[in-house]
Scaffold this active site. Structure first.
Site, PDB file in Angstrom:
ATOM      1  N   LEU A   1       0.874  -1.209   0.213  1.00 47.36           N
ATOM      2  CA  LEU A   1      -0.108  -0.122   0.091  1.00 47.36           C
ATOM      3  C   LEU A   1       1.037   1.354  -0.037  1.00 47.36           C
ATOM      4  O   LEU A   1       1.608   1.545   1.040  1.00 47.36           O
ATOM      5  CB  LEU A   1      -0.785  -0.081   1.370  1.00 47.36           C
ATOM      6  CG  LEU A   1      -2.370   0.570   1.414  1.00 47.36           C
ATOM      7  CD1 LEU A   1      -3.040   0.010   0.328  1.00 47.36           C
ATOM      8  CD2 LEU A   1      -2.596   0.204   2.783  1.00 47.36           C
ATOM      9  N   HIS A   2       0.827   2.103  -1.075  1.00 44.78           N
ATOM     10  CA  HIS A   2       1.770   3.046  -1.129  1.00 44.78           C
ATOM     11  C   HIS A   2       1.176   4.342  -1.846  1.00 44.78           C
ATOM     12  O   HIS A   2       1.568   5.573  -1.719  1.00 44.78           O
ATOM     13  CB  HIS A   2       2.958   3.118  -1.456  1.00 44.78           C
ATOM     14  CG  HIS A   2       3.266   2.705  -2.933  1.00 44.78           C
ATOM     15  ND1 HIS A   2       2.913   1.644  -3.471  1.00 44.78           N
ATOM     16  CD2 HIS A   2       3.483   3.811  -3.949  1.00 44.78           C
ATOM     17  CE1 HIS A   2       2.978   1.876  -5.026  1.00 44.78           C
ATOM     18  NE2 HIS A   2       3.257   2.848  -5.149  1.00 44.78           N
TER      19      HIS A   2
END
Ligand code: UD1
Length: 401
Positions: free
Chosen positions: A239-240
């Site tokens: 997740l970024h």
């Protein structure tokens, strides 16, 4: 497009694996002109596995000179050095050391610093990959110096201009001479935008060249055991994207549902630095009930994905890698610029609605999975096809000098 480019007919990309286009290596053509020179540019983590097979192929042939620039957009050992080591990428000839910053600052720093290198090197072409800020910055500087740009992974479109990568993709493609596409949608999108078909080459996926080259090595690692996991009984999470991590309410809601999933099977979460900052700052240092780790190296992460029950991600490249590995992928975004992974592969776009994510995970855990197929030209030969075209065209251009 300059006239010399227009004069270059579209090259049929040689499709037979393992052999280069014979025009490239004919004794008559060898040595008749100076050796064309390329500046290759890489800056951020997802660039490294794309540039690696291109550099290996160029080096193997020995017919082009290459000068490698690392912009320094990613600079941590885990985000950069380890990838160079794992993938056998030679040390960069220049590191611009730009580091982090706002989009304007980061892009401008790359532009200012790479201009001096391009003026000094005077290459025949600049080779850029992917869609990060470094890709766009190098492209803009090169074309304004009259240097042709080759863009690898051209034509992908999410049709979401809130994504910084979409802007980078549109602008890079608009001014590049060679557009190497990885999937059919790339060609469709470029044609719809009015691109001259002579500039478009369906080369395949260089990221998959790297995956196929490294898979056996990755599988020999004990990453799964080392993390205390059982093969096929864990999920991998990454997740970024700003759209997921920059809004605290959305990020917290995502973590709530992911922690619920962790009650059914372990969720391994290598935390990207941008996300670590968000957890620390926006979420007040929330202690996640997930199996967090620092970012992993390429081989460890590939090992982990290959044996996962499912992968949850907002990355672009991971949607492609899971398709080739045959592992179910739930993409935590509302769109994808890589539709072939949904049409043919194992990917589903699930957005960031907790109910949808919960339901889709349940389906996979209940055995409702799609095996998919591997898209065309994701066969480990993409770099060969790209270098065939570049070598041919650059030699032709050098002969005009
Ligand atoms: C960049 C790319 C994105 C890609 C991602 C993969 C752009 C616009 N975005 O996003 O497309 O999917 O890389 O990782 O180019 N940081 C470190 N160490 C590093 C690098 C970054 O700590 O080595 C931290 C810094 O706090 C920085 C933040 O991560 O501000 C974001 O880095 P940045 O390069 O701006 O964007 P990414 O989110 O990594």
């Amino acid at each position: 497009m300059p006239d010399t480019n227009r004069a270059m007919a579209k090259r049929a990309v040689n499709d037979s694996p393992g052999e280069s286009d014979p025009r490239m290596s004919s004794p008559e053509s060898k040595g008749t002109a100076r050796r064309p020179r390329i500046v290759a540019v890489a800056g951020a983590r997802p660039n490294f596995m794309k540039i690696a097979p291109l550099l290996h192929e160029i080096r193997r042939r020995g017919t082009l000179d290459v000068f490698l620039v690392h912009t320094g957009q990613h600079y941590d050992a885990v985000m950069s050095d380890g990838f160079f080591r794992d993938l056998g990428i030679p040390d960069p000839d220049a590191n611009l050391g730009v580091g982090s910053g706002s989009h304007a600052v980061q892009t401008a720093e790359v532009m200012t610093r790479i201009e001096a290198i391009l003026l000094e090197q005077r290459p025949d072409a600049v080779l850029v990959v992917g869609d990060v800020n470094s890709t766009l910055a190098a492209t803009v500087v090169a074309v304004k110096l009259g240097i042709r740009v080759a863009h690898v992974e051209a034509g992908l479109r999410s049709f979401d201009r809130d994504m910084p990568e979409e802007i980078n993709r549109l602008l890079t493609d608009a001014v590049s001479t060679w557009l190497f596409v990885s999937e059919p949608s790339g060609e469709r999108n470029l044609l719809r935008e009015g691109t001259d078909p002579a500039r478009i080459h369906f080369a395949g996926n260089v990221m998959i060249d790297t995956l196929l080259a490294q898979l056996d090595r990755a599988k020999s690692l004990d990453t799964v055991q080392r993390l205390g996991l059982t093969p096929r009984n864990y999920a991998v999470l990454t997740l970024h994207r700003p759209s997921n991590v920059d809004d605290p309410a959305r990020l917290a809601a995502l973590f709530d549902v992911l922690e619920e999933i962790q009650q059914r099977l372990p969720v391994v979460f290598p935390v990207h630095p941008r996300t670590a900052d968000a957890i620390e700052g926006r979420l007040g240092g929330r202690a996640l009930k997930l199996r967090t780790t620092p970012p992993l190296g390429y081989l460890d992460f590939l090992r982990l994905m290959a044996d996962a029950r499912l992968v949850l991600t907002d990355s672009g490249g991971i949607q492609e890698e899971t398709t080739v590995l045959g592992v179910p992928c739930l993409t935590l975004r509302v769109n994808t610029e890589r539709p072939v992974t949904v049409e043919q592969g194992t990917n589903r776009i699930v957005g960031n609605d907790p109910d949808v994510i919960r339901a889709e995970v349940a389906k996979i855990l209940d055995g409702e999975t799609r095996h998919g197929r591997i898209p065309d030209r994701w066969d480990g030969q993409a770099a060969r096809r790209i270098v065939d075209v570049l070598e041919h065209d650059l030699r032709e251009l050098a002969a005009f000098d």
